[in-house]
Motif scaffolding. Structure first.
Motif, mmCIF file in Angstrom:
data_model
loop_
_atom_site.group_PDB
_atom_site.id
_atom_site.type_symbol
_atom_site.label_atom_id
_atom_site.label_comp_id
_atom_site.label_asym_id
_atom_site.label_seq_id
_atom_site.Cartn_x
_atom_site.Cartn_y
_atom_site.Cartn_z
ATOM 1 N N PRO A 11 11.347 -4.270 -7.639
ATOM 2 C CA PRO A 11 10.859 -3.004 -7.103
ATOM 3 C C PRO A 11 10.938 -1.870 -8.115
ATOM 4 N N ASP A 12 11.831 -1.986 -9.109
ATOM 5 C CA ASP A 12 11.990 -0.893 -10.073
ATOM 6 C C ASP A 12 10.969 -0.945 -11.201
ATOM 7 N N SER A 13 10.349 -2.101 -11.388
ATOM 8 C CA SER A 13 9.452 -2.223 -12.521
ATOM 9 C C SER A 13 8.025 -1.980 -12.094
ATOM 10 N N PRO A 14 7.227 -1.314 -12.924
ATOM 11 C CA PRO A 14 5.840 -1.070 -12.550
ATOM 12 C C PRO A 14 5.052 -2.372 -12.571
ATOM 13 N N SER A 15 4.400 -2.696 -11.440
ATOM 14 C CA SER A 15 3.596 -3.909 -11.412
ATOM 15 C C SER A 15 2.167 -3.567 -11.789
ATOM 16 N N PRO A 16 1.491 -4.419 -12.547
ATOM 17 C CA PRO A 16 0.133 -4.101 -12.962
ATOM 18 C C PRO A 16 -0.770 -3.946 -11.750
ATOM 19 N N ARG A 17 -1.587 -2.900 -11.786
ATOM 20 C CA ARG A 17 -2.395 -2.589 -10.618
ATOM 21 C C ARG A 17 -3.462 -3.631 -10.402
ATOM 22 N N ARG A 18 -3.992 -4.185 -11.431
ATOM 23 C CA ARG A 18 -5.050 -5.172 -11.292
ATOM 24 C C ARG A 18 -4.689 -6.426 -12.069
ATOM 25 N N ARG A 19 -5.293 -7.480 -11.670
ATOM 26 C CA ARG A 19 -5.129 -8.737 -12.378
ATOM 27 C C ARG A 19 -6.536 -9.213 -12.738
ATOM 28 N N THR A 20 -7.180 -8.415 -13.571
ATOM 29 C CA THR A 20 -8.614 -8.535 -13.783
ATOM 30 C C THR A 20 -9.031 -9.908 -14.279
ATOM 31 N N VAL A 21 -8.378 -10.396 -15.332
ATOM 32 C CA VAL A 21 -8.815 -11.656 -15.921
ATOM 33 C C VAL A 21 -8.633 -12.792 -14.930
ATOM 34 N N VAL A 22 -7.458 -12.829 -14.289
ATOM 35 C CA VAL A 22 -7.174 -13.916 -13.363
ATOM 36 C C VAL A 22 -8.151 -13.896 -12.207
ATOM 37 N N ILE A 250 -7.415 -4.711 16.659
ATOM 38 C CA ILE A 250 -8.076 -3.788 15.745
ATOM 39 C C ILE A 250 -7.678 -4.185 14.329
ATOM 40 N N TRP A 251 -8.462 -3.735 13.361
ATOM 41 C CA TRP A 251 -8.067 -4.017 11.983
ATOM 42 C C TRP A 251 -7.384 -2.808 11.377
ATOM 43 N N ASP A 252 -6.596 -3.067 10.327
ATOM 44 C CA ASP A 252 -6.092 -2.019 9.455
ATOM 45 C C ASP A 252 -6.691 -2.289 8.077
ATOM 46 N N ASP A 253 -5.932 -2.111 7.011
ATOM 47 C CA ASP A 253 -6.548 -2.221 5.694
ATOM 48 C C ASP A 253 -6.599 -3.637 5.139
ATOM 49 N N HIS A 254 -5.563 -4.454 5.412
ATOM 50 C CA HIS A 254 -5.488 -5.739 4.710
ATOM 51 C C HIS A 254 -6.505 -6.766 5.204
ATOM 52 N N GLU A 255 -7.117 -6.524 6.336
ATOM 53 C CA GLU A 255 -8.261 -7.350 6.710
ATOM 54 C C GLU A 255 -9.401 -7.171 5.716
ATOM 55 N N MET A 256 -9.342 -6.080 4.936
ATOM 56 C CA MET A 256 -10.311 -5.822 3.870
ATOM 57 C C MET A 256 -9.593 -5.785 2.522
ATOM 58 N N ALA A 257 -8.894 -4.683 2.229
ATOM 59 C CA ALA A 257 -8.107 -4.554 1.000
ATOM 60 C C ALA A 257 -7.148 -3.388 1.173
ATOM 61 N N ASN A 258 -6.036 -3.431 0.452
ATOM 62 C CA ASN A 258 -4.983 -2.433 0.610
ATOM 63 C C ASN A 258 -5.497 -1.007 0.489
ATOM 64 N N ASP A 259 -5.024 -0.141 1.414
ATOM 65 C CA ASP A 259 -5.385 1.278 1.436
ATOM 66 C C ASP A 259 -6.895 1.497 1.438
ATOM 67 N N ALA A 260 -7.577 0.702 2.266
ATOM 68 C CA ALA A 260 -9.030 0.837 2.374
ATOM 69 C C ALA A 260 -9.400 2.196 2.948
ATOM 70 N N TRP A 261 -10.518 2.733 2.456
ATOM 71 C CA TRP A 261 -11.137 3.938 3.019
ATOM 72 C C TRP A 261 -12.639 3.705 3.021
ATOM 73 N N GLY A 263 -15.072 4.521 1.212
ATOM 74 C CA GLY A 263 -15.784 4.265 -0.034
ATOM 75 C C GLY A 263 -15.071 3.373 -1.020
ATOM 76 N N GLY A 264 -13.974 2.743 -0.628
ATOM 77 C CA GLY A 264 -13.244 1.911 -1.580
ATOM 78 C C GLY A 264 -11.875 1.533 -1.046
ATOM 79 N N ALA A 265 -11.002 1.103 -1.951
ATOM 80 C CA ALA A 265 -9.646 0.709 -1.592
ATOM 81 C C ALA A 265 -8.786 0.726 -2.841
ATOM 82 N N GLU A 266 -7.485 0.936 -2.670
ATOM 83 C CA GLU A 266 -6.572 0.874 -3.806
ATOM 84 C C GLU A 266 -6.647 -0.488 -4.478
ATOM 85 N N ASN A 267 -6.746 -1.533 -3.655
ATOM 86 C CA ASN A 267 -6.738 -2.894 -4.187
ATOM 87 C C ASN A 267 -8.166 -3.415 -4.376
#
Length: 552
Positions: A11-22, A250-261, A263-267
């Motif tokens: 939890p203390d270490s910054p995790s990479p926001r994306r895993r683009t290549v994978v 009802i759905w929340d965000d993870h049925e789509m992607a984290n912090d969905a809005w 026009g987009g999502a954090e994830n």
């Protein structure tokens, strides 16, 4: 839910926001292996009903029935393979199917991932029914459902199971099994995060993947979302609950992607992971294929159900129309041009609450509406709480993904309740992976001198990480320290349990609405036991929560 816990990072270490290549490689990978892994070996006998049967959205005269048929072994979820097959359904008053009241058939094909929905009407109100599907000489398991009371019926009581936030990799769904075993539910509410979109090991599990996802990569395409839904529907405890009572979801965000809005999502990374419009469309299509839910307005989950004169239930979609989340501390959370509901949905909600003639007005609400200030938590508690809530690590007292990030909508809604003397409004909430019992104050800063406009019961997660999981400490350790601090800074909060997993049972009579909170012995054990933890109620006309010392 905002948490982005990776099993390979502390939890203390910054995790990479994306895993683009994978993920770019995974998005184009051949689906055969992970798809096949999602299905038990008995798929070799076709046709088969490997994903159970379900019902949902009960009406006084009907209910929506659901199943998924596997016509041939290779027709696994998301594959696009397999022939069309005729699927029939039968509805009866008894489990032996001696008194049949409805029959019909349709064609299941790859275009809808071989899922089937039947919207049955002409049934009697407040009545238990049994149903099953058949295809190619094979019958599905039989399941129970129940219609809602007549709109004008004087209903003595209602009882709903209440759940949210089920991370497949975090553990087993024993909460569903215990709810199914009760045998006394009119329906059960799923308040969002029925599935999670992450790849294996990318979401919090106390660094232990209890059971791997299918597909193993983060889901992006229609085939991916179908495969993930298919994996979830193989869980025996989830199948048991779907077979025991109708779901209202009802759905929340993870049925789509984290912090969905809207026009987009954090994830979601635009471009690398395709367009948000395409991903959101795929996620919603798979959801409506795989869930016994009626879309009231195309592409949304907001709708209203009625249960006699005792209660109506307004169900919200707080992802499709919301403005993007903002960083805290810059005043934008109060911007009247920003919205969590969208104008049309907020107007619909206000009109429905005002026009309601039932004793109770329930609101199925995916993120917490009661305001929340962190208070003077110590640094060791503040950091994981900030991570769970998606707050800046400096710990500003706000969660911008909840109603706290859209204060103008909340202010308008609560003022509407006050100005129209609308009483007995109860928000039923998930998302936050903790259990809460809250008053919903008109002005948190002066509470309790200012009035409470409504009440809120928040259920904890079925399996998704909460604070003791993030800190990797024994269950109950964090609650003992954090709960008094949180309550001191939030006088409208009557109770918060930051550490345990489980579910709620909401029991309603004309005199009170009571939530009984239940917790599991160990989310990582398939045979986990369940025990009653606490109960809170709101008595009719009070708009306030109080503790009661026995479950219903």
């Amino acid at each position: 839910m905002t948490s982005r816990i990776r099993s390979h990072a502390s939890p203390d270490s910054p995790s990479p926001r994306r895993r683009t290549v994978v993920k770019a490689a995974a998005a184009g990978a051949v689906l055969a292996a992970p798809l096949a892994a999602a299905i038990p070996a008995r798929a070799a006998q076709a046709p088969a009903f490997l994903h159970g049967v379900a019902s949902g959205d009960p009406l006084p005269d009907g209910v929506l029935l659901w199943t998924r048929v596997t016509p041939v072994p290779e027709a696994v979820p998301g594959s696009g393979l397999g022939p069309d097959v005729e699927v029939s359904w039968t509805v009866a008053l008894d489990k032996a199917f001696t008194t049949i009241v409805a029959k019909g058939s349709t064609t299941a094909g790859a275009a809808a991932d071989h899922t089937v929905k039947a919207d049955i009407r002409g049934l009697a109100p407040a009545t238990d029914y049994w149903f099953r599907f058949s295809a190619g000489g094979t019958d599905s398991p039989a399941a129970r459902t129940r219609t809602a009371p007549a709109a004008d019926a004087a209903v003595a009581s209602l009882r709903f199971g209440v759940v949210s936030c089920a991370n497949w990799e975090g553990g087993y769904f024993a909460s569903y099994r215990h709810l199914a075993a009760r045998g006394d539910l009119d329906a059960w509410l799923h308040l969002g995060d029925y599935i999670y979109e992450y790849g294996t090991g990318e979401y919090g599990t106390r660094d232990t993947v209890v059971r791997p996802h299918a597909p193993t990569h983060e889901i992006l395409t229609l085939a991916d979302y179908r495969t993930r839904h298919g994996r979830y529907k193989t869980d025996p405890d989830l199948q048991a609950l779907h077979s025991a009572a109708p779901v209202i979801a009802i759905w929340d965000d993870h049925e789509m992607a984290n912090d969905a809005w809207s026009g987009g999502a954090e994830n979601h990374t635009e471009g690398t992971e395709g367009t948000w419009a395409a991903r959101q469309s795929a996620a919603k299509r798979a959801y409506f294929e795989w869930m016994p839910v009626r879309p009231a307005i195309a592409g949304t989950t907001y709708r209203r159900l009625r249960f006699g004169k005792l209660a109506d239930l307004s169900l919200l979609d707080l992802r499709s129309f919301r403005s993007q989340q903002v960083s805290v501390g810059n005043g934008e959370v109060d911007d009247p041009d920003r919205t969590i509901t969208g104008r049309a949905q907020l107007d619909w909600l206000k009109a429905g609450l005002k026009a309601s003639d039932t004793t109770w007005r329930l609101v199925g609400n995916s993120v917490m509406i009661a305001p929340f200030a962190i208070g003077s938590l110590t640094a060791d508690l503040l950091k994981p709480l900030a991570e769970l809530l998606g707050l800046p690590k400096e710990g500003l007292a706000l969660n911008p993904d909840q109603w706290d990030g859209y204060t103008d909508d909340r202010r308008e809604l609560l003022a509407h309740l006050r100005d129209n003397a609308i009483r007995n409004t109860v928000f039923l909430t998930g998302d936050i992976h903790m259990a809460w019992a809250n008053d919903v104050p008109l002005n948190a800063g002066t509470y309790p001198l200012s009035a409470s406009a409504a009440t809120e019961f928040v259920v904890t997660s079925v399996t998704s990480d909460n604070l003791d999981d993030l800190l990797k400490v024994p269950e109950g350790t964090v609650t003992a320290v954090a709960s008094p601090v949180i309550r001191a800074a939030n006088r409208h909060v009557h109770w918060v349990d930051t550490d345990r997993h489980g579910y709620g049972v909401l029991d309603i009579t004309a005199e009170r609405a009571q939530m009984d909170f239940y917790v599991l012995s160990d989310r990582t054990k398939a045979g986990a036991t369940s025990s009653w933890a606490r109960s809170y109620r709101t008595r009719s006309g009070t708009q306030k929560v109080e503790r009661t010392y026995d479950p219903v």
